[in-house]
Design an enzyme around this catalytic site. Structure first.
Site, PDB file in Angstrom:
ATOM      1  N   ALA A   1      86.782 -29.205  24.081  1.00 31.45           N
ATOM      2  CA  ALA A   1      87.907 -28.900  24.975  1.00 31.45           C
ATOM      3  C   ALA A   1      89.086 -28.225  24.265  1.00 31.45           C
ATOM      4  O   ALA A   1      89.499 -27.114  24.631  1.00 31.45           O
ATOM      5  CB  ALA A   1      88.366 -30.172  25.677  1.00 31.45           C
TER       6      ALA A   1
ATOM      7  N   CYS B   1      82.787 -36.459  29.822  1.00 31.30           N
ATOM      8  CA  CYS B   1      83.041 -37.387  30.926  1.00 31.30           C
ATOM      9  C   CYS B   1      81.953 -37.334  31.996  1.00 31.30           C
ATOM     10  O   CYS B   1      81.869 -38.220  32.838  1.00 31.30           O
ATOM     11  CB  CYS B   1      84.355 -37.071  31.607  1.00 31.30           C
ATOM     12  SG  CYS B   1      85.634 -36.569  30.469  1.00 31.30           S
TER      13      CYS B   1
ATOM     14  N   ALA C   1      81.501 -31.281  29.137  1.00 34.22           N
ATOM     15  CA  ALA C   1      82.257 -32.360  29.765  1.00 34.22           C
ATOM     16  C   ALA C   1      81.625 -33.693  29.401  1.00 34.22           C
ATOM     17  O   ALA C   1      80.726 -34.175  30.085  1.00 34.22           O
ATOM     18  CB  ALA C   1      82.270 -32.166  31.274  1.00 34.22           C
TER      19      ALA C   1
END
Lengths: 448, 448
Positions: free
Chosen positions: A12, A44, A42
């Site tokens: 990121a 997450c 990602a």
């Protein structure tokens, strides 16, 4: 000669910085070294891959390596690990499978991320025991579950990862036991949230073991049991999610200073103690907007924002990385739980505040409108100044309403200012007084 | 001798003031005169009663007259109309079916509300033609629809009421024609919202007639047609929802001054030009938090909040009524649409700003997470100061995210401050950059 901006780490913070720097100054030489093969992914989203809601791991990738290289003209080098930073000579040493070489830089960004903490458990290396912090690990869990069809899972740690993985494995038809050494799950969310989430986890069939430290795992070929203080419990697969620690070794060895949280210390522009070296993302500190003190909040938005700001700064437009309120949200089966700011009383006292808090439960919709849900809201404020310090929400809908509190924290509002915020009302969306306003009203009364 | 607080009007503002005054000072004599029979009712819920989602009109009543009288000890007199205010003598004249009498006051609150505007249409008094602004009217519409089973409805006006009633009547199996004289529905929400809503209304089978002024209705016993400039269209039932006007006659006759919006002028405590006379709710002005100028926003939260503050002020604790950002949200079938602040370019210019705006569309969830919806966000800011002026959102989920913008307006944030707000992210709830943040980021770039 064009300046060279070297970035260590391709997730990121790193990729946001690379993209922004190239957009602001297309002639700049922007090189990203990523030791793995995945970039801009990602993390997450991994539990939802294991759960089966996301088809391919590749779906979690926001921008592919090819897109970075071809469309954004970033010199992205995967499988390339930076093993040394020489700040005197302004160069990094890079190792790949084939070679070791040096790369000079004008500006350097350390975006080395964080790693899952590996507690000193026996049997942590047994087959079937996983941490989850990178894409290869998510892949391995998925493969293991598919190959072995485990009946029982042990999840160690009741934080986001633990709860998201409990949902994921439960959806795969596995009996899930969740072990948490503290009295409650989701410690950073406070008790009011934890109690609602714990009831819901139990309703969903999760076996919750609170105040239950795990000492390790045992098994012949692969994991078969979890070892507790007072016995063992069967487990055909185990996930250890007890937090993350910033990856700071490389920076430390180069004399880059860490802050009080043990992550890399930065100023408001993300600069370290070396003015040509920046740090961002899960390896770096950010300023807490409530306390004004350094904080370590390894979350995606903070990383993206700081990376982007640094990409802008190095191209000649100094841009603050922005503070953090420690805002977080997590899905736990049918519930959403969220937090922002300073919730913990001790932490508030340490920061010089005298915290007062209230918890209220109110419907997310007008009382007569169908399908409303109960939202439990906690707000915390400083007694003397009335300054809002933090808040949490939990419920079957409306958890994103934490953003109202986060915005209020970002702008330094008092509780009575928040109480006067003109929030949206119509019967399908809210009662006249949104639950956040009701909480502010009650807390305001308590402060008088 | 105890002070007497007299309140004219028993809905949101009036009953909030009565309840708060009694709670703060149980000995105070609090008398509410309400000319009708309904008090403390949710006018906003009426479309859902007609739709059939709310079983009884009584369900829309937040607190019953009995509860006010018995539990809150409010001297509530329904069927009692105040016909005169004598500010010299500090008394009001009250008419009931049986008598006319005078009631002295120490403090007076005018909370007379607003009425649906009745345009100069022919045939407005025909059976089957309704405005919708009070409970008896909602009841009458429901009765009419049930009794006559209309096949075709004409709704005049594409504001909240028009759109909510379109949804309600459509759910009752009626073909709905919606007539709006302006180029777009939902004028205060701006074009970006209107276009999304209009497409959706058409998808839902609503016949939209934009830029189509209605001149009246015609029919023998009851309404049969809508009269347009260039013809007539069948209509078995008609709803006229072209806005509301503040009920100010009583106050004006007593020499209470109106402000620039033609509603009753008040100071920050809700006081009129007479220091013993307050005004709140749909009949009164409030201060717009963006412009600092008087505004007339006849919405429930503003009314509740101002009433409550005045109840506190009259008992000796001066409390500002709070400003308004003009925040509003409306459900249009499967869409939510919301607005806050100053959207309109002309209005921004009038208030001394140089408005710059952006509209972005982004998913409400991570791109790989199931069931996300597109949210269209517009933000408006002042070019020179960067001050946020207003915003709108529209989408199948996430319309309450307008609260983030409303909170930012309440605290006077700039766009770049909003861009740095630490909003909540997890894949099921938001992309890393919430659509509001994405819009702020784009607008911020445009301001540079």
């Amino acid at each position: 000669m064009t300046d060279t901006f070297v970035i260590i780490g391709g997730d990121a913070a790193g990729m946001s910085a690379a993209s922004k720097a190239k957009r602001e100054d297309p002639d700049r030489n922007v090189i990203v070294f990523e030791k793995g093969e995945w970039v801009s992914y990602a993390a997450c989203g991994m539990p939802y891959y294991v759960k089966g809601e996301v088809d391919e791991l590749d779906d979690l990738v926001a921008v592919t390596p090819e897109e970075f290289r071809e469309e954004r003209d970033v010199d992205l080098r995967t499988g390339a690990e930076v093993v040394d930073i020489d700040r005197e000579a302004n160069l990094v040493t890079v190792e790949t499978d084939d070679e070791t070489y040096e790369q000079p830089y004008d500006d350097l960004l350390v975006a080395t991320g964080a790693s899952a903490i590996k507690p000193p458990f026996e049997g942590l290396d047994l087959e079937g025991v996983f941490t989850i912090h990178d894409m290869d690990e998510a892949d391995a869990i998925e493969d293991y579950v598919t190959a072995h069809g485990p009946e029982t899972a042990a999840i160690v740690g009741g934080g986001y990862v633990g709860i998201e993985m409990a949902e994921a494995l439960s959806a795969r038809g596995i009996d899930v036991h969740l072990y948490e050494m503290l009295p409650h799950v989701l410690q950073p969310f406070g008790e009011a949230v934890a109690e609602v989430v714990e009831d819901h986890l139990r309703e969903q069939g999760i076996e919750l073991h609170l105040e239950t430290p795990v000492s390790g795992f045992d098994g012949a070929d692969r994991v078969e049991t979890v070892e507790l203080e007072d016995g063992t419990v069967d487990a055909d697969v185990a996930i250890v999610g007890v937090g993350v620690a910033p990856n700071t070794d490389l920076a430390e060895e180069a004399g880059i200073e860490l802050g009080p949280t043990e992550a890399i210390e930065t100023d408001e522009y993300g600069r370290t103690n070396d003015e040509n070296v920046y740090a961002a993302g899960d390896c770096a500190e950010a300023t807490n907007v409530v306390t004004g003190e350094p904080d370590h909040v390894p979350l995606a938005l903070t990383a993206n924002r700081a990376g982007r700001a640094i990409g802008q700064t190095v191209t000649g437009d100094p841009t603050p990385t922005g503070g953090t309120a420690g805002t977080a949200i997590v899905k736990a089966f049918d519930l959403g739980a969220a937090r922002t700011g300073i919730i913990d009383e001790d932490r508030a006292h340490e920061a010089g505040f005298d915290p007062v808090s209230v918890t209220v439960s109110a419907s997310t919709r007008a009382h007569y409108y169908p399908d409303g849900a109960e939202l439990t809201v906690t707000l915390v404020a400083d007694r003397e100044s009335g300054k809002l310090l933090g808040g949490t929400v939990v419920g079957r809908e409306g958890a994103k309403r934490i953003d109202t509190v986060a915005t209020a924290l970002t702008s330094g509002m008092t509780v009575s200012e928040l109480q006067n915020a003109d929030l949206a009302y119509a019967p399908p969306f809210s009662p006249v007084w949104d639950p956040i306003l009701t909480a502010a009203k009650v807390l305001s009364g308590k402060l008088e």
